[in-house]
Write an enzyme that holds these catalytic residues in place. Structure first.
Site, PDB file in Angstrom:
ATOM      1  N   LYS A  37      71.734  62.955 -54.584  1.00  0.00           N
ATOM      2  CA  LYS A  37      70.963  62.138 -54.919  1.00  0.00           C
ATOM      3  C   LYS A  37      69.442  63.056 -55.623  1.00  0.00           C
ATOM      4  O   LYS A  37      69.668  63.991 -55.283  1.00  0.00           O
ATOM      5  CB  LYS A  37      70.552  60.772 -54.146  1.00  0.00           C
ATOM      6  N   LYS A  97      78.243  55.600 -56.196  1.00  0.00           N
ATOM      7  CA  LYS A  97      77.368  54.653 -55.920  1.00  0.00           C
ATOM      8  C   LYS A  97      76.520  54.391 -57.024  1.00  0.00           C
ATOM      9  O   LYS A  97      75.826  55.220 -57.598  1.00  0.00           O
ATOM     10  CB  LYS A  97      76.465  55.277 -54.613  1.00  0.00           C
TER      11      LYS A  97
END
Length: 258
Positions: free
Chosen positions: A36, A94
């Protein structure tokens, strides 16, 4: 894809290839490496080349997860981004449903993601992610996530926190509500994941709740700071040791109560 056996998995989120190499040093203590970009949000998306480099940097038997971002209600845009993450080497995708204000919007986004990703890689694992502090940003209710994931064909439902201001998962969704989230996910044959400034002291409750994945970053960073601290292999090992200790204690307590 569905996982049947209840096992608490540890997901660690490096924000760079350098941190991924630190994760590789602690590979025996973690289960999933999650790419991320914290400076772009709670589920900020990193660059495709970073995902590829992280995939190359960690052991082949460790799945790589990638966040697509705190996404708007733009199903086509999000589907393309999700496919990009899969093409770049992530097997867990995700999606932070930040801009979805209704369950129907969230299902619309996730159906596009599921189709785009699974047409490319059928064994990919799609995660519909919501926010424990949804009331602060106006997105879908946390307890709606399991049904959104089920209706869209996703594989897991996840809760994180959207605003990183020092408040934590349980500050917004107390353990008993998290337990209901996990119960609904399991009834739908989905994996349940919980994150959001999770600390060691939360592990007892997370074990009792029965979640499948716990996601952390700050807890294993130098100084406990997800933004300025760097992931430390020894902190990953220590966190996993506490996870395992709490799991043993919970199993013993359940056995004794029978």
């Amino acid at each position: 894809m569905r996982w049947k056996e209840p096992t608490l998995l540890l997901l660690i989120s490096p924000d760079s290839v350098e941190e991924a190499l630190d994760c590789a040093k602690a590979a025996e203590h973690l289960d999933i490496v999650d790419v991320k970009k914290p400076d772009e949000g709670s589920l900020g998306a990193n660059f495709p080349w970073v995902i590829r480099e992280v995939r190359d940097a960690v052991p082949a038997d460790k799945p790589v997860s990638a966040t697509v971002g705190d996404v708007p209600y733009k199903p086509g845009t999000v589907a393309q981004a999700a496919l990009g993450a899969a093409v770049s080497g992530a097997t867990y995708i995700k999606v932070g449903l930040y801009g979805c204000t209704t369950p129907d919007q969230a299902v619309d986004v996730m159906r596009g993601v599921v189709r785009a990703v699974k047409e490319y890689r059928p064994d990919a694992f799609v995660v519909a992610s919501g926010y424990a502090d949804a009331h602060r940003i106006g997105c879908v209710n946390p307890l709606a996530l399991p049904d959104i994931a089920l209706s869209s064909g996703s594989d897991a439902a996840m809760l994180d926190t959207a605003v990183k201001d020092g408040t934590r998962l349980f500050d917004h969704v107390p353990p008993e509500v998290c337990a209901e989230f996990v119960r609904r996910a399991h009834e739908a044959a989905l994996l349940a994941a919980l994150a959001g400034s999770v600390k060691v002291e939360d592990l007892g409750a997370l074990n009792r709740i029965g979640t499948d994945i716990v996601g952390v970053r700050g807890a294993v960073c130098e100084g406990g700071d997800r933004n300025t601290g760097r992931i430390q292999p020894q902190l990953v090992a220590a966190f996993r040791a506490e996870m395992d200790r709490h799991a043993r204690e919970h199993t013993a307590a359940v056995t004794a109560a029978r």
